[in-house]
Design a protein around this motif. Structure first.
Motif, mmCIF file in Angstrom:
data_model
loop_
_atom_site.group_PDB
_atom_site.id
_atom_site.type_symbol
_atom_site.label_atom_id
_atom_site.label_comp_id
_atom_site.label_asym_id
_atom_site.label_seq_id
_atom_site.Cartn_x
_atom_site.Cartn_y
_atom_site.Cartn_z
ATOM 1 N N GLY A 21 -3.288 12.547 22.314
ATOM 2 C CA GLY A 21 -4.292 12.655 21.266
ATOM 3 C C GLY A 21 -3.972 11.787 20.068
ATOM 4 N N TRP A 22 -2.709 11.767 19.666
ATOM 5 C CA TRP A 22 -2.300 10.896 18.558
ATOM 6 C C TRP A 22 -2.564 9.428 18.901
ATOM 7 N N ILE A 23 -2.226 9.042 20.134
ATOM 8 C CA ILE A 23 -2.448 7.648 20.552
ATOM 9 C C ILE A 23 -3.938 7.331 20.546
ATOM 10 N N ALA A 24 -4.752 8.262 21.070
ATOM 11 C CA ALA A 24 -6.192 8.029 21.162
ATOM 12 C C ALA A 24 -6.838 7.834 19.795
ATOM 13 N N ASP A 25 -6.243 8.403 18.760
ATOM 14 C CA ASP A 25 -6.804 8.299 17.420
ATOM 15 C C ASP A 25 -6.564 6.941 16.765
ATOM 16 N N GLN A 26 -5.713 6.117 17.353
ATOM 17 C CA GLN A 26 -5.418 4.804 16.763
ATOM 18 C C GLN A 26 -6.404 3.760 17.282
ATOM 19 N N SER A 27 -6.717 2.805 16.455
ATOM 20 C CA SER A 27 -7.632 1.746 16.892
ATOM 21 C C SER A 27 -6.904 0.761 17.799
#
Length: 241
Positions: free
Chosen positions: A146-152
């Motif tokens: 989830g943290w990774i998915a939030d990055q552009s």
């Protein structure tokens, strides 16, 4: 003179990874350029630009001096801070990181990843790097995804370019003259203990801690153990976070 703690996050995450280590009012955890809530650092997020971001955050928080704790990419930024602002650094925690620059092959791999990210978008949540131990709980794997998915995609690509271009910090190790703690995870598949141990040996009087059953994100996988080590090191540096 106000001292504190600067926590520098890993790739490709943001400062939320430090939730368990926000120890007090003089602890700061900035998002590096392009990550989290931070504005973009341009097409290449250099370690120098990341270091400037950390210094700006320290200035805003009113910290004159600080212990730097960097994990993985955060460790590379910590080395840059050591070279450019060493008079402000009273201690170092180098977690799950290495001093050496990328090999030509590794650097090319990062550039290829950057090209894919720019062409296809953020592909890493589907196939993330091995940031956790092989047997990490599913809920923790989902949290990190989830943290990774939030990055552009652009922020991750810019950081990959900067990581590929970073300098070799190995020559700096013998000159580190502040208390240094090197932390690694027993199950770190990206930067295993056999890489961290020689780095610790090269830093005068550095302490090496291998966290059992943890992978690359030791502070996330073993938060109590990591935080205890961090508090002990801060005490040895005379810093109250």
């Amino acid at each position: 003179m106000t001292d504190g703690l600067v926590l520098i996050h890993a790739f490709p995450l943001d400062a939320r990874m430090w939730e368990a280590q926000r120890l007090g009012p003089r602890t700061i955890a900035p998002d590096l350029p392009g990550f989290g809530m931070a504005p973009s650092g341009g097409p290449t997020m250099t370690m120098a630009a990341a270091a400037v971001r950390c210094l700006q955050a320290a200035d805003t928080a009113g910290l004159d001096r600080f212990v730097v704790c960097g994990l993985s990419m955060g460790g590379y930024v910590a080395f840059e801070l050591w070279r450019t602002a060493r008079s402000r650094i009273v201690g170092l925690v180098l977690a799950n990181t290495r001093a050496a620059a990328d090999t030509p092959e590794a650097a090319e791999g990062r550039r290829e990843l950057a090209a894919r990210l720019r062409a296809e978008g953020n592909i890493l949540p589907v196939a993330p790097p091995p940031l956790l131990a092989a047997d990490a709980p599913v809920r923790l794997q989902e949290r990190v995804r989830g943290w990774i998915a939030d990055q552009s995609a652009e922020a991750i690509a810019a950081a990959a370019e900067g990581l590929a271009a970073r300098v070799d910090s190995t020559p700096d190790l013998p000159g580190i003259d502040v208390p240094a703690l090197v932390i690694t995870g027993e199950g770190d598949r990206l930067i295993p203990p056999e890489v961290s141990s020689p780095m610790a040996d090269a830093i005068p009087d550095a302490r090496l801690e291998i966290v059992p059953a943890a992978g690359h994100l030791t502070n996330v996988e073993a938060p109590d153990r990591f935080t205890r080590l961090l508090r002990d090191h801060l005490a040895s540096c005379g810093v109250e976070p």
